[in-house]
Design a protein around this motif. Structure first.
Motif, PDB file in Angstrom:
ATOM      1  N   VAL A  35       0.833  -1.207   0.000  1.00  0.00           N
ATOM      2  CA  VAL A  35       0.000   0.000   0.000  1.00  0.00           C
ATOM      3  C   VAL A  35       0.867   1.257   0.000  1.00  0.00           C
ATOM      4  CG1 VAL A  35      -1.612   1.339   1.415  1.00  0.00           C
ATOM      5  CG2 VAL A  35      -2.004  -1.095   1.052  1.00  0.00           C
ATOM      6  N   LEU A  36       1.868   1.299   0.877  1.00  0.00           N
ATOM      7  CA  LEU A  36       2.704   2.497   0.964  1.00  0.00           C
ATOM      8  C   LEU A  36       3.543   2.705  -0.292  1.00  0.00           C
ATOM      9  CD1 LEU A  36       3.816   2.415   4.704  1.00  0.00           C
ATOM     10  CD2 LEU A  36       2.004   3.754   3.634  1.00  0.00           C
ATOM     11  N   LEU A  37       4.055   1.621  -0.883  1.00  0.00           N
ATOM     12  CA  LEU A  37       4.818   1.755  -2.122  1.00  0.00           C
ATOM     13  C   LEU A  37       3.932   2.269  -3.246  1.00  0.00           C
ATOM     14  CD1 LEU A  37       7.533   1.372  -3.531  1.00  0.00           C
ATOM     15  CD2 LEU A  37       6.849  -0.970  -4.034  1.00  0.00           C
ATOM     16  N   SER A  38       2.691   1.828  -3.280  1.00  0.00           N
ATOM     17  CA  SER A  38       1.752   2.324  -4.298  1.00  0.00           C
ATOM     18  C   SER A  38       1.474   3.811  -4.114  1.00  0.00           C
ATOM     19  CB  SER A  38       0.437   1.547  -4.226  1.00  0.00           C
ATOM     20  OG  SER A  38       0.660   0.176  -4.446  1.00  0.00           O
ATOM     21  N   ILE A  39       1.260   4.235  -2.873  1.00  0.00           N
ATOM     22  CA  ILE A  39       0.993   5.646  -2.602  1.00  0.00           C
ATOM     23  C   ILE A  39       2.192   6.507  -2.971  1.00  0.00           C
ATOM     24  CG2 ILE A  39       0.603   7.313  -0.745  1.00  0.00           C
ATOM     25  CD1 ILE A  39      -1.151   5.159   0.592  1.00  0.00           C
ATOM     26  N   VAL A  40       3.386   6.081  -2.602  1.00  0.00           N
ATOM     27  CA  VAL A  40       4.597   6.844  -2.920  1.00  0.00           C
ATOM     28  C   VAL A  40       4.798   6.916  -4.423  1.00  0.00           C
ATOM     29  CG1 VAL A  40       7.107   6.776  -2.766  1.00  0.00           C
ATOM     30  CG2 VAL A  40       5.739   6.433  -0.725  1.00  0.00           C
ATOM     31  N   THR A  41       4.545   5.831  -5.134  1.00  0.00           N
ATOM     32  CA  THR A  41       4.684   5.833  -6.586  1.00  0.00           C
ATOM     33  C   THR A  41       3.717   6.823  -7.229  1.00  0.00           C
ATOM     34  OG1 THR A  41       5.378   3.523  -6.545  1.00  0.00           O
ATOM     35  CG2 THR A  41       4.597   4.388  -8.654  1.00  0.00           C
ATOM     36  N   ILE A  42       2.503   6.881  -6.723  1.00  0.00           N
ATOM     37  CA  ILE A  42       1.519   7.841  -7.254  1.00  0.00           C
ATOM     38  C   ILE A  42       1.989   9.272  -7.016  1.00  0.00           C
ATOM     39  CG2 ILE A  42      -0.808   8.752  -6.890  1.00  0.00           C
ATOM     40  CD1 ILE A  42      -1.668   5.806  -6.404  1.00  0.00           C
ATOM     41  N   PHE A  43       2.463   9.583  -5.803  1.00  0.00           N
ATOM     42  CA  PHE A  43       2.906  10.936  -5.503  1.00  0.00           C
ATOM     43  C   PHE A  43       4.132  11.350  -6.319  1.00  0.00           C
ATOM     44  CE2 PHE A  43       0.283  10.595  -1.661  1.00  0.00           C
ATOM     45  CZ  PHE A  43      -0.358  11.819  -1.729  1.00  0.00           C
ATOM     46  N   VAL A  44       5.069  10.437  -6.505  1.00  0.00           N
ATOM     47  CA  VAL A  44       6.250  10.763  -7.316  1.00  0.00           C
ATOM     48  C   VAL A  44       5.845  10.966  -8.771  1.00  0.00           C
ATOM     49  CG1 VAL A  44       8.438   9.843  -8.194  1.00  0.00           C
ATOM     50  CG2 VAL A  44       7.913   9.680  -5.767  1.00  0.00           C
ATOM     51  N   SER A  45       4.919  10.158  -9.254  1.00  0.00           N
ATOM     52  CA  SER A  45       4.439  10.327 -10.626  1.00  0.00           C
ATOM     53  C   SER A  45       3.753  11.680 -10.810  1.00  0.00           C
ATOM     54  CB  SER A  45       3.466   9.204 -10.991  1.00  0.00           C
ATOM     55  OG  SER A  45       4.105   7.960 -10.896  1.00  0.00           O
ATOM     56  N   ILE A  46       2.950  12.080  -9.836  1.00  0.00           N
ATOM     57  CA  ILE A  46       2.297  13.394  -9.892  1.00  0.00           C
ATOM     58  C   ILE A  46       3.338  14.500  -9.876  1.00  0.00           C
ATOM     59  CG2 ILE A  46       0.821  14.983  -8.592  1.00  0.00           C
ATOM     60  CD1 ILE A  46      -0.816  12.525  -7.750  1.00  0.00           C
ATOM     61  N   ARG A  47       4.374  14.358  -9.063  1.00  0.00           N
ATOM     62  CA  ARG A  47       5.444  15.365  -8.986  1.00  0.00           C
ATOM     63  C   ARG A  47       6.155  15.501 -10.337  1.00  0.00           C
ATOM     64  NH1 ARG A  47       8.350  19.722  -7.574  1.00  0.00           N
ATOM     65  NH2 ARG A  47      10.556  19.282  -7.503  1.00  0.00           N
ATOM     66  N   ILE A  48       6.502  14.379 -10.952  1.00  0.00           N
ATOM     67  CA  ILE A  48       7.201  14.425 -12.242  1.00  0.00           C
ATOM     68  C   ILE A  48       6.283  14.983 -13.330  1.00  0.00           C
ATOM     69  CG2 ILE A  48       8.218  12.977 -14.046  1.00  0.00           C
ATOM     70  CD1 ILE A  48       9.350  11.229 -11.796  1.00  0.00           C
ATOM     71  N   TYR A  49       5.009  14.558 -13.337  1.00  0.00           N
ATOM     72  CA  TYR A  49       4.052  15.082 -14.321  1.00  0.00           C
ATOM     73  C   TYR A  49       3.917  16.597 -14.184  1.00  0.00           C
ATOM     74  CZ  TYR A  49      -0.388  16.129 -16.565  1.00  0.00           C
ATOM     75  OH  TYR A  49      -1.358  16.685 -17.351  1.00  0.00           O
ATOM     76  N   THR A  50       3.748  17.075 -12.961  1.00  0.00           N
ATOM     77  CA  THR A  50       3.602  18.518 -12.742  1.00  0.00           C
ATOM     78  C   THR A  50       4.850  19.267 -13.160  1.00  0.00           C
ATOM     79  OG1 THR A  50       2.143  18.055 -10.885  1.00  0.00           O
ATOM     80  CG2 THR A  50       3.077  20.256 -10.999  1.00  0.00           C
ATOM     81  N   ARG A  51       6.000  18.731 -12.823  1.00  0.00           N
ATOM     82  CA  ARG A  51       7.265  19.400 -13.126  1.00  0.00           C
ATOM     83  C   ARG A  51       7.474  19.512 -14.640  1.00  0.00           C
ATOM     84  NH1 ARG A  51      11.381  22.349 -10.559  1.00  0.00           N
ATOM     85  NH2 ARG A  51      13.201  22.140 -11.873  1.00  0.00           N
ATOM     86  N   ILE A  52       7.179  18.462 -15.384  1.00  0.00           N
ATOM     87  CA  ILE A  52       7.484  18.445 -16.815  1.00  0.00           C
ATOM     88  C   ILE A  52       6.366  19.063 -17.652  1.00  0.00           C
ATOM     89  CG2 ILE A  52       7.907  16.923 -18.791  1.00  0.00           C
ATOM     90  CD1 ILE A  52       9.430  15.076 -16.906  1.00  0.00           C
ATOM     91  N   TRP A  53       5.106  18.652 -17.440  1.00  0.00           N
ATOM     92  CA  TRP A  53       4.036  19.078 -18.344  1.00  0.00           C
ATOM     93  C   TRP A  53       3.289  20.323 -17.870  1.00  0.00           C
ATOM     94  CZ3 TRP A  53       5.137  13.802 -18.091  1.00  0.00           C
ATOM     95  CH2 TRP A  53       5.489  13.243 -19.298  1.00  0.00           C
ATOM     96  N   ILE A  54       3.197  20.565 -16.587  1.00  0.00           N
ATOM     97  CA  ILE A  54       2.452  21.734 -16.111  1.00  0.00           C
ATOM     98  C   ILE A  54       3.351  22.963 -16.068  1.00  0.00           C
ATOM     99  CG2 ILE A  54       1.096  22.691 -14.199  1.00  0.00           C
ATOM    100  CD1 ILE A  54      -0.288  20.371 -15.593  1.00  0.00           C
TER     101      ILE A  54
END
Length: 67
Positions: A35-54
């Motif tokens: 569960v925690l690895l899934s949550i961390v993966t989602i947050f890191v993915s959101i961070r990278i998406y925001t940094r690159i595309w937003i």
């Protein structure tokens, strides 16, 4: 030192020792880590998406520092 104390202490009242098949928390640990690895993966993915595309910025040193 063991001879000074006379060996291991007996278990507390109401506790039956089970050395053949002791209780395990392995299943709970696996579930918690999943569960925690899934949550961390989602947050890191959101961070990278925001940094690159937003923000239209590339990843830099501040994205991988351990401070």
């Amino acid at each position: 030192m063991a001879s000074q104390w006379g060996g291991a202490l007996p278990p507390p009242p109401g506790i039956v020792p089970d050395f053949v098949n002791p209780p395990s928390q392995r299943d709970g640990n696996i579930a918690l880590h999943t569960v925690l690895l899934s949550i961390v993966t989602i947050f890191v993915s959101i961070r990278i998406y925001t940094r690159i595309w937003i923000t239209k910025l590339s990843l830099g040193l501040e994205d991988c520092q351990y401070t």
